[in-house]
Write a protein that holds these residues in place. Structure first.
Motif, mmCIF file in Angstrom:
data_model
loop_
_atom_site.group_PDB
_atom_site.id
_atom_site.type_symbol
_atom_site.label_atom_id
_atom_site.label_comp_id
_atom_site.label_asym_id
_atom_site.label_seq_id
_atom_site.Cartn_x
_atom_site.Cartn_y
_atom_site.Cartn_z
ATOM 1 N N VAL A 116 1.302 -1.036 0.068
ATOM 2 C CA VAL A 116 0.225 0.066 0.025
ATOM 3 C C VAL A 116 1.367 1.552 0.359
ATOM 4 O O VAL A 116 1.688 1.392 0.539
ATOM 5 C CB VAL A 116 -0.762 -0.096 1.203
ATOM 6 N N GLY A 117 0.641 2.959 -0.986
ATOM 7 C CA GLY A 117 1.426 3.443 -0.508
ATOM 8 C C GLY A 117 2.060 4.208 0.892
ATOM 9 O O GLY A 117 0.805 3.963 0.982
ATOM 10 N N GLU A 118 2.783 4.373 0.985
ATOM 11 C CA GLU A 118 2.963 5.086 2.341
ATOM 12 C C GLU A 118 1.518 6.374 2.243
ATOM 13 O O GLU A 118 1.746 6.466 4.011
ATOM 14 C CB GLU A 118 4.535 5.532 2.102
ATOM 15 N N GLY A 119 1.962 7.064 1.191
ATOM 16 C CA GLY A 119 0.717 8.289 1.758
ATOM 17 C C GLY A 119 -0.754 7.557 2.285
ATOM 18 O O GLY A 119 -1.164 8.702 3.315
ATOM 19 N N PHE A 120 -0.720 6.813 1.871
ATOM 20 C CA PHE A 120 -2.007 5.734 1.980
ATOM 21 C C PHE A 120 -1.991 5.681 3.387
ATOM 22 O O PHE A 120 -3.125 5.203 4.043
ATOM 23 C CB PHE A 120 -2.828 5.107 1.298
ATOM 24 N N VAL A 121 -0.981 4.919 4.593
ATOM 25 C CA VAL A 121 -0.530 4.507 4.930
ATOM 26 C C VAL A 121 -0.857 5.249 6.033
ATOM 27 O O VAL A 121 -1.892 5.477 7.188
ATOM 28 C CB VAL A 121 0.588 2.971 4.986
ATOM 29 N N GLU A 122 -0.128 6.550 6.017
ATOM 30 C CA GLU A 122 -0.185 7.404 6.941
ATOM 31 C C GLU A 122 -1.905 7.960 7.037
ATOM 32 O O GLU A 122 -1.611 8.367 8.143
ATOM 33 C CB GLU A 122 0.659 8.370 6.661
ATOM 34 N N GLN A 123 -2.279 8.132 6.156
ATOM 35 C CA GLN A 123 -3.639 8.621 6.395
ATOM 36 C C GLN A 123 -4.382 7.556 7.033
ATOM 37 O O GLN A 123 -5.393 7.829 7.698
ATOM 38 C CB GLN A 123 -3.735 9.150 5.165
ATOM 39 N N VAL A 124 -4.036 6.036 7.280
ATOM 40 C CA VAL A 124 -5.373 5.020 7.471
ATOM 41 C C VAL A 124 -5.116 5.547 8.820
ATOM 42 O O VAL A 124 -5.314 5.266 9.558
ATOM 43 C CB VAL A 124 -5.309 4.344 6.682
ATOM 44 N N GLY A 125 -3.285 5.188 8.913
ATOM 45 C CA GLY A 125 -3.123 5.620 10.076
ATOM 46 C C GLY A 125 -3.129 6.961 11.290
ATOM 47 O O GLY A 125 -3.689 6.654 12.934
ATOM 48 N N LYS A 126 -3.851 7.579 10.127
ATOM 49 C CA LYS A 126 -4.759 8.958 11.461
ATOM 50 C C LYS A 126 -6.409 8.693 11.412
ATOM 51 O O LYS A 126 -6.890 9.441 12.816
ATOM 52 C CB LYS A 126 -4.715 9.989 10.847
ATOM 53 N N LYS A 127 -6.885 8.109 11.293
ATOM 54 C CA LYS A 127 -8.321 7.160 10.851
ATOM 55 C C LYS A 127 -8.441 5.789 12.536
ATOM 56 O O LYS A 127 -9.491 6.081 13.477
ATOM 57 C CB LYS A 127 -8.739 6.919 9.427
ATOM 58 N N THR A 128 -7.763 5.328 12.084
ATOM 59 C CA THR A 128 -7.600 4.169 12.848
ATOM 60 C C THR A 128 -6.120 3.453 13.527
ATOM 61 O O THR A 128 -5.070 3.873 12.632
ATOM 62 C CB THR A 128 -8.372 3.228 12.154
ATOM 63 N N LYS A 129 -5.834 2.559 14.485
ATOM 64 C CA LYS A 129 -5.262 1.755 14.652
ATOM 65 C C LYS A 129 -4.201 1.017 13.152
ATOM 66 O O LYS A 129 -6.004 0.339 12.712
ATOM 67 C CB LYS A 129 -5.608 1.058 16.414
ATOM 68 N N LEU A 130 -3.080 0.622 13.272
ATOM 69 C CA LEU A 130 -3.006 0.523 11.588
ATOM 70 C C LEU A 130 -2.734 -1.056 12.059
ATOM 71 O O LEU A 130 -2.002 -1.233 13.010
ATOM 72 C CB LEU A 130 -1.644 1.287 11.797
#
Length: 524
Positions: A448-462
């Protein structure tokens, strides 16, 4: 400076300028009788105009009129935010709500960042039946002093706990104050950054009840936006649910949210999430490293090896089109072998489905029912699963909420991130993200693209899958500090066949990466 520190700093400045009454005329005598706070399971609906995280929620809200609607919706209690700078509340709101509620059997909570016993007395005189005391912002001596003031006035100290240190304060509080005047709350929202984690309350409820007894009253605070989320909170065993934004922005719909919480009962799904939340707390305190799921298991030797090396979850693919597809009978045999090896209790078994109505999915549901599987992973099919009225497992039908499950969302574009928001609103406590290669779902070897991973991590536990292998896992841990890693093709010699040397290297790298993250946190 955290948000809570900023709020408290401004409150202290206001109090220096305006005194504890904020310039409001406080009634000389309490205007209503004291109503017991949460004597039975019920919802606390909140008078809330704004918040630091959302800004304006209901800026034109009329406190008395909203309180009337909440009473009609079946609220057991009404929470009134009296903080003025960030939540746009006031003591006048508290007085208005108490006058509107009168002597009806609905309790009123003053919710604010309180730090002096005089503020408790003011709340009492305004008509409040309970006050919020946030353990993380009060030392033990002050917490006890304020709770004693509540007990003296015969109102309730609603004590918010969230950290391990808070539990130690709570133990000492119970030694000093009558438990009849104490209700606990666990906030799903972290007040330092206002992020939401539904499993934070679930991870603490058992410890709270060990300290204070199984009959103690515990409230699930914050983050509830939908009936599905309210039902999830209700199934976890909480006495109360405190709901702010969803109720304040749409009080006419509050009754359905209240009913969803009150009517929810414990089920297999809530039991599994309570178990996971408890193990998560223990993991983070004793041996902080990501949970690891080894997916695409097709044989007992591979399963045994993975668990011995440290796998926390094993994934089995129930999809006819997958090269890693396994029959239900095979999974049952593997579970039996783990049981014979005394390893079954160390691992959760996950059935991965891509179509909730397929024959393979029915097999997986039946294995959930028989206790062979622990969770279902909804890979790219969460919407269909959650909307289903009933799910067929041969001779038995289940409601979606009764099956222990979590969504897996393929993230390939910005639009895919909206699905994360939808799942969070539904109250899904964890969401796995993965990459996708054409029609192939899972086991793609693509990250998964790093930018997407970072955005998801701000929404919920990764929870992260996609292209993880022994060579990159340490870097992934250091960059994103995920709660769970899902690995499949990165430790295979062929689809569905695990490479033991790669597995050993993977777990060695995970331990190394976790140690470095822990060291960096200590240095900060």
């Amino acid at each position: 400076m955290s948000i809570i520190d900023e709020i408290v700093q401004k409150r202290k400045q206001d109090i220096r300028n305006l005194s504890f009454n904020y310039g409001v005329d406080i009634p000389r005598e309490r205007p209503r009788r004291i109503v017991p706070f949460l004597g039975a399971k019920g919802a606390i609906l909140e008078i809330k105009r704004a918040s630091p995280s959302k800004g304006d929620i209901a800026p034109n809200l009329d406190a008395a009129d909203t309180a009337r609607k909440y009473v009609e919706a079946g609220a057991s209690a009404i929470s009134v935010l009296t903080e003025q700078n960030y939540f746009k509340g006031s003591l006048q709101d508290l007085i208005a709500v108490c006058e509107e509620v009168g002597n009806r059997n609905v309790a009123v909570l003053r919710k604010d960042f309180l730090f002096d016993p005089e503020e408790v007395e003011i709340a009492y005189k305004c008509g409040a039946d309970a006050v919020l005391l946030i353990a993380r912002m009060l030392d033990t001596e002050k917490l006890i002093e304020m709770a004693k003031e509540c007990a003296f006035l015969k109102i309730t100290a609603f004590v918010e706990l969230r950290q391990s240190e808070d539990l130690q304060k709570y133990k000492q509080l119970l030694e000093a104050v009558d438990n009849r005047y104490i209700v606990c709350g666990v906030n799903a929202r972290d007040l330092s950054d206002f992020s939401i984690d539904f499993l934070k309350p679930a991870g603490m409820i058992r410890e709270i009840r060990i300290i204070s007894g199984v009959s103690s009253r515990v409230v699930f605070e914050s983050g509830i936006k939908t009936t599905q989320a309210a039902s999830f909170a209700g199934s976890l065993g909480f006495t109360g649910m405190l709901m702010g934004e969803a109720a304040a922005s749409n009080p006419e719909e509050a009754s359905s949210l209240v009913a969803s919480f009150v009517e929810a009962e414990e089920n297999d799904a809530s039991k599994k999430w309570l178990e996971y939340a408890g193990s998560l707390r223990r993991r983070m305190e004793k041996k902080p490293r990501p949970f690891v799921k080894i997916c695409g298991i097709t044989s007992a030797p591979d399963a045994v090896k993975a668990v011995k090396l440290g796998a926390d979850l094993l994934g089995f693919i129930f999809c006819a089109e997958s090269k890693r597809n396994v029959a239900g009978s095979t999974v049952a045999k593997i579970a039996g072998e783990l049981q014979n090896s005394s390893l079954r209790g160390k691992v959760s078994l996950v059935g991965v489905i891509t179509d909730p109505f397929s024959d393979e999915a029915k097999e997986a549901y039946a294995l959930i029912d028989s206790g062979v599987l622990d969770f279902i992973q909804l890979h790219g099919c969460a919407d269909e699963f959650l909307r289903a009225e009933g799910l067929d497992a041969g001779k038995k039908k289940f409601k979606p909420s009764e099956i222990p499950h979590y969504p897996a969302v393929n993230i390939t574009s910005v639009e895919d991130l909206q699905q994360i928001d939808v799942m969070c609103a539904y109250g899904e406590p964890r969401i796995l993200i993965d990459a996708k290669d054409g029609d192939q779902v899972g086991g793609t070897g693509i990250q998964v693209g790093e930018g997407f991973v970072e955005q998801v991590g701000k929404k919920t536990k990764l929870w992260l899958a996609g292209g993880i292998d022994p060579k990159n896992v340490k870097d992934i841990i250091q960059k994103f500090n995920p709660e769970l890693l899902d690995v499949s093709s990165g430790v295979e010699s062929a689809p569905g066949v695990k490479d033991y040397a790669k597995l050993e290297k993977l777990f060695k790298a995970i331990k190394s990466g976790a140690k470095k993250v822990k060291k960096e946190k200590k240095e900060k």
